[in-house]
Structures are given as structure tokens and as C-alpha cells.
Design a protein around this motif. Sequence first.
Motif, short mmCIF file in Angstrom:
data_model
loop_
_atom_site.label_atom_id
_atom_site.label_comp_id
_atom_site.label_asym_id
_atom_site.label_seq_id
_atom_site.Cartn_x
_atom_site.Cartn_y
_atom_site.Cartn_z
N GLY A 1 56.27 54.93 55.01
CA GLY A 1 57.23 54.47 55.99
C GLY A 1 58.62 54.57 55.38
O GLY A 1 58.89 55.43 54.54
N ARG B 1 59.24 50.83 62.31
CA ARG B 1 58.22 51.49 61.52
C ARG B 1 57.21 50.45 61.00
O ARG B 1 56.70 50.57 59.92
CB ARG B 1 58.84 52.19 60.30
N ARG C 1 54.03 52.14 60.57
CA ARG C 1 54.15 53.26 59.65
C ARG C 1 54.35 52.79 58.22
O ARG C 1 54.10 53.53 57.29
CB ARG C 1 55.34 54.13 60.05
#
Length: 645
Positions: free
Chosen positions: A43, A638, A641
Amino acid sequence: MKLFIAEKPSLGRAIAEALPGPKKREEGYIRCGDDTWVSWCIGHLLEQAEPDAYDPAFKQWRLEHLPILPGEWQLQPKSGTRKQLTILRKLVKQADCLVHAGDPDREGQLLVDEVIAWLKVPAQKRASVQRCLISDLNPEAVRRALAQLKPNRDFVPLSTSALARSRADWLYGINLTRACTLQGQQSGYQGVLSVGRVQTPILGLVVRRDESIEVFVSKPFYEVLAQLETPAGERFQAKWQPSEACAAYQDEEGRVVSKALAENVIRRITDQPAHITQLNRKTKQQPAPLPYSLSALQIDAGKRYGMSAQQVLDTCQSLYEKHTLITYPRSDSRYLPEEHFARAERVVKAIRSTCPALTEAADGTDLHLRSKAWNDKKVDAHHAIIPTEKQASSTRLSANEQRLYELIARQYLMQFYSHWRYQDTEVILDIAGGCFIARARETLDSGWKVLFPSRQNDDDGDEPSQSALPPLQQGQTLHCLNGTLQEKMTQPPKHFTDATLLAAMTGIARYVKDPEIRKILRETDGLGTEATRAGIIELLFKRQYLMRQGKQILATPAGKGLINSLPESTTLPDMTAEWEAQLEAIKQREMPYAAFMQLLEQTLRQLIQQVTQTSIRLPAGASSPKSPVHRRRKTGRRTARAKKA
């Protein structure tokens, strides 16, 4: 040596698997043959520095410091990422060629670009960086992407747009959160009052909806239905349409509020002839809905299964990363590349294998049909969410994974079904001088609708009162047996749910009065992005501005108090609409980054002045958020992520 920098470990492993040569796993990267290495971010490895990095005095929150405007922007490694940054620094220095393999969206572009810049890669090497766009983690799809590398410099405007949004969100959130919090403290509120460019207008939507429900007073209104009979004895009904002479007895929505008037109409039309003055029949057709974008999928899954936006996103990430059964999920596109049409047979075969419930639907496809979904002109960095060519057993999937895969697969299969064809009939009658209308909709060919038997009579906003009418002719005289009085009550707007709040965010234009702003919003993707909407909604719950009552989403006392204390412009989507239009202009090379930031600074100064002249008072019982929101403002950008895959 060529170095691929993926956005996350799972993507790195997929790239390594698709590359030729023996594989050797090292700490933080994979060797592929003698001259290719694959490494990854986790990320965002970097984040905007805190205000006190620019000036230690900013550690204290004081009005005289505002607005905080960094001269030279600074990034800092996120907690726990220094080790991977050190690995990347060593690999980047040794590499002759770099390949950017961030996710195919605005944030994915910036995420790797900012690492390359932070590692101070020489200008010559940066100019030769290539871009790999991967939206399907299956080996064959990854190999296709590896064979179609593009110059990373082609994506500079996309990266600049993401950078502008990132810095603008920092400026807006840091400055207005501090200003509002300090004003709140003067009124005795000791919590942090978090303000965000997107989160606050979303909260404003919910607060205004709740308040409109609270003050709503239900009132009766009346409709009249004429019960009609043909000479052959067939019966149907038509609805009374009040004339202009009835205006004094109607509300602002045109509903009749006088029961006496409605009863008088019934007396006038009972046992009277009914003359057909107009009869209109139109045959229409409707193509299949396009494949899903993330928001469209979140809305459908919310309506059907009560799933939250975050649940849908997390489940999609699992289907994409863990099972590799769907393509890249954080997509705002509902179109597909034209070259993808040639792979339809393999995708349908995979659906048949993975989702037995859709076997009959898969068997009914006509793979020679090409819907409007295949359109290169409407595909940018990523395309619609569809199943991959991978075949798997559905028993490996969780209940939510099965549900979402089936939704995505069914939406794809619909592209290979014919249009839904139907006939709309409208009959206008004169009964005792009054106008009555009967409407009906009859399906001629179900087409793609066979995949949704429960939705056979869906319409596009009209409300046909019946599915069919008897044979009728213009000029024909029928008999009105009597009239039926329908007493109804006006209904308040409904509280938001996950599905309707997402729909409001994507269709935010309808909540805007200014026609110019409304036009901008229609041309953009609404409030937030596909990747951020779920996280922003969850953030408002975390900060205790929203709460749930069953499926309903309501504002808390703290949320209401904040919205009612802020300058109105911060609680409306108008400014976000202007931002998104400007960010799109940066992406299209139509607006310079510096002009966007200059406009933002002017707006910030005005808003801070307004806040400091406002008394922020939260109602008793308003609780303060527990999270340290004065630190990095997580927008959900994110969250999924940033986890190791």
C-alpha cells in the motif's frame, strides 16, 4: 537488470509467476531468472508529514497558525514500512530499468511514483520508467499486460491529479479540523471535530435527511380510480387526472387534498359512458445493464443482501487477490476493451464451472451478440468488474464471496442476451368531462430479463397500473361501472441505508440547486471515488458522527451539531464538484497544478475566517470521537491495500 515495483505483495507474486525463468524468493522481492526482479510496496509506504515537521510550533493547535501552508511538501515513511523502503532503495539503485506496476487507477499511479521520487531516482532513469497496467491477476492476463508496457511519462497528468488531491485533502482537513476543534473548545466541547472535503458533505446529506424526517407531517390525499367495462365484458381501471380547475384543492405536488372533491368525482362518473379520446401504443426496447463498476456493485449488493459498502469492497478484494476470480475491483468504469470480446467464451465457461446456479443462464447466452459494453473509447486505465477466465469450485468461497461472484457473473452474462422488448399502451378517456388515464406494459421478448424473473415488469420511471389491457380502439365508448376512492398519506423521505447513501454519493447532482454545479457533478463520478467511498462512510461511523438502526443510517447528536455549526459551503457537495472538475482538468492537461492549489489556498483562508467567527455548539449528549483524527486523516484510500496480501 529490470525491476518491477508492484503496489502490494499479491500483485508482485502474480507478476513473478507470469515472468519466465526460475524463481527465487528473497526478503522483500523475488528473483525471476538472471536479469529480472519483482518487488513491491505495501500500500502507501509514504504519507504526508505532520504539521510539526514543518514547524515544531505547529504541534500546538492555535488559531494564529492557520492556515498551515507547507512551502516544500514533505513525505515520511509510514509506520512499519522502513524495512521495505530500504529494500526498494537497494534494488532501485541496482536496476537499469524500472517498471511501475501500481494498481490501474489515480491512487495506484501516485503510490509508486511517490516512492520513485522519494528514493531520488536520477532523472534519466525516471524518464525511462515503464508502466504495467494489470486488472486481472490470472497468469495469462498478467502475461498479456507484461507484453503491453507503456511509457510511465504518459501517466504524469494522472499522477499529478492524484498528488493535487492528496495535498488538497491534507490542507483542507488539517486546517478546518483545527479551526473547528478550537472553536468547539471555546464552547466546552473537548473532543476533536474532524472536517473533510468529502466526509463532511456526506454527513451533511444524512443530517439534512434526518431533519426533514423529524419535521415531516403526514397529510392525507385522495385518488380516484374509474372501474371500466368493455362491450365484451372485460374490465380494467383508469386513474383520474385533476384539471386546472382543481388547483385550489391540490398540494404543491399536485395531489388532491379535498376528500369532498374526490367523492364528487365518483358520483359524477358512476354508471356513465367512457369515451376513448386517445390510444397510444409504443413498442420499446431496453439493452442489458452494463457490467458493474464498484459503486454500482455496492449499491446492488446493499439492496439485495444488506451488505455495507466496506463489506462489498473487502469481499471483492478477496475475490480478486485471494481467488483471482474477478478483475480489478476498484473500478469506476462500466465498459470493456473491445479485444476482450474474443475471450468471452472462456469467461462464460469459467462462470459455468465456478457458479452452478448460473449454468442455465450461461447456456442461454449468444456469444455472437456484442452489447454496448465493449467500447475502447470509454475504457481508461481500468475496465468494468467481470469474472476472470479462472475456473474454481464455489465451495471454496464464503457466502458473501459466492453472492458477489454471482452478481458480477450474471451482469456479465446479460451482455450476451437480446434486448428486453415491451409494448407500452396509454389510454386517455373522457368520463363526464373528466380526464382518466389507463397505462399498461406488456413484455414481448424478455431478453436479458429472463435472468431476473422477479423484475419482469420493471420500468424506467413510469408506473403502468396493469400488465395488459383488453383490445381497445380510439373513439370506442365503454361503460364506467363506478369510481373507487383511494385515501393515501404523504410519506416522509426514508432514512439512508448503505445502498441509498452510496447511490446519493454517485448521483450527488440531484441534491444540488445550482445548475452549473449540477452539470459538473453529472460529468464527474460524484462525491468521493470508487476506492474511497466505502472507507469514508466507515470513517464517519468510527468518528461517531453516524450510527446504525438496523439497515438505516442516522446522524448522531455530534454529527448534527457539527453540520449545523459549520459554514454551509463545507457541508454541501458544491466545492467537491468543483475540485473533481479541476482534478479531471489536471488529468487532461487542461489546468496546471499550481492554479488548482492557489484557488484552494484562497478558499481555505475564507473558510477559516468564517469558522473563527462562528460559535460551534454541540448538543448535550454529543460524544467525542475516540480516534486521534488530528493525525493523518484516513479517507479509506488504501485501507484494504495497506494490508499484506
